[in-house]
Motif scaffolding. Sequence first.
Motif, mmCIF file in Angstrom:
data_model
loop_
_atom_site.group_PDB
_atom_site.id
_atom_site.type_symbol
_atom_site.label_atom_id
_atom_site.label_comp_id
_atom_site.label_asym_id
_atom_site.label_seq_id
_atom_site.Cartn_x
_atom_site.Cartn_y
_atom_site.Cartn_z
ATOM 1 N N ASN A 21 0.705 -0.745 0.339
ATOM 2 C CA ASN A 21 0.056 -0.076 -0.144
ATOM 3 C C ASN A 21 0.823 1.369 0.579
ATOM 4 O O ASN A 21 0.340 2.461 -0.383
ATOM 5 C CB ASN A 21 -1.010 -0.033 1.271
ATOM 6 C CG ASN A 21 -2.427 1.221 0.670
ATOM 7 O OD1 ASN A 21 -2.897 1.090 -0.015
ATOM 8 N ND2 ASN A 21 -1.794 1.372 1.997
ATOM 9 N N LEU A 22 1.761 0.991 0.867
ATOM 10 C CA LEU A 22 2.696 2.478 0.523
ATOM 11 C C LEU A 22 3.338 2.639 -0.504
ATOM 12 O O LEU A 22 3.253 3.814 -1.153
ATOM 13 C CB LEU A 22 4.025 1.987 1.741
ATOM 14 C CG LEU A 22 4.240 2.380 2.884
ATOM 15 C CD1 LEU A 22 5.434 2.124 3.662
ATOM 16 C CD2 LEU A 22 3.315 3.792 3.269
ATOM 17 N N ARG A 24 1.810 1.068 -3.375
ATOM 18 C CA ARG A 24 0.898 1.964 -4.289
ATOM 19 C C ARG A 24 0.174 3.578 -4.038
ATOM 20 O O ARG A 24 0.030 4.737 -5.138
ATOM 21 C CB ARG A 24 -0.637 1.593 -3.696
ATOM 22 C CG ARG A 24 -1.295 1.709 -4.519
ATOM 23 C CD ARG A 24 -3.218 1.403 -4.251
ATOM 24 N NE ARG A 24 -3.163 1.450 -2.500
ATOM 25 C CZ ARG A 24 -4.154 2.360 -2.256
ATOM 26 N NH1 ARG A 24 -3.776 3.502 -3.476
ATOM 27 N NH2 ARG A 24 -4.263 2.924 -1.154
ATOM 28 N N LEU A 25 0.956 4.336 -3.258
ATOM 29 C CA LEU A 25 0.990 5.093 -2.513
ATOM 30 C C LEU A 25 1.938 5.856 -2.812
ATOM 31 O O LEU A 25 2.071 7.926 -2.556
ATOM 32 C CB LEU A 25 1.110 5.787 -1.053
ATOM 33 C CG LEU A 25 -0.514 5.257 -0.953
ATOM 34 C CD1 LEU A 25 -1.085 5.027 0.613
ATOM 35 C CD2 LEU A 25 -1.890 6.198 -0.959
#
Length: 168
Positions: A21-22, A24-25
């Motif tokens: 997720n990091l 992806r961000l």
Amino acid sequence: SALLTVEEGGVCKGELAHLKNLYRLGVRMMTLTWNFPNEIGFPNLSFHHKAKIPDSTIPNTADGLTDKGLNFIHEMENLGMIVDVSHLSDAGFYDVLSNTKKPFVASHSNSRHICPNTRNLTDDMIHSMGNRGCVMGLNFCENFLFEKKLATESSYDWILYHAKHIIN
């Protein structure tokens, strides 16, 4: 240019989903530890067992990456995220060196030969990074530049001493 980074892999709480997720961000680099152990590995501080306080005078040569930590560095390489070994224990540094294929960084570490703080890298570590094509950044914090009792020059001079030593 700039690179979105996270200092302290403990924010992932040992979950690869949080790492993904990091990424992806937009996060493209992460230190695996900070000053305390986490699910990924151990910092380059020893801890007094009674007081549980960090000791920056004795390098942590015993505790490296955990099994989850090994999974993290493999996933970081798969994603194209840069592994940052600053703050990581000596044993963890060598775990990264022997369990990765791509270059990694020490974004803010200096030479332990010049200043014996455990956060700094040994000559062998610096040489190993150079052989791998890794990148090392300098830390301008006085605690990592010189021993205050020995310092007569300015911080700028000490930055140059570290840079010259690392280059050599």
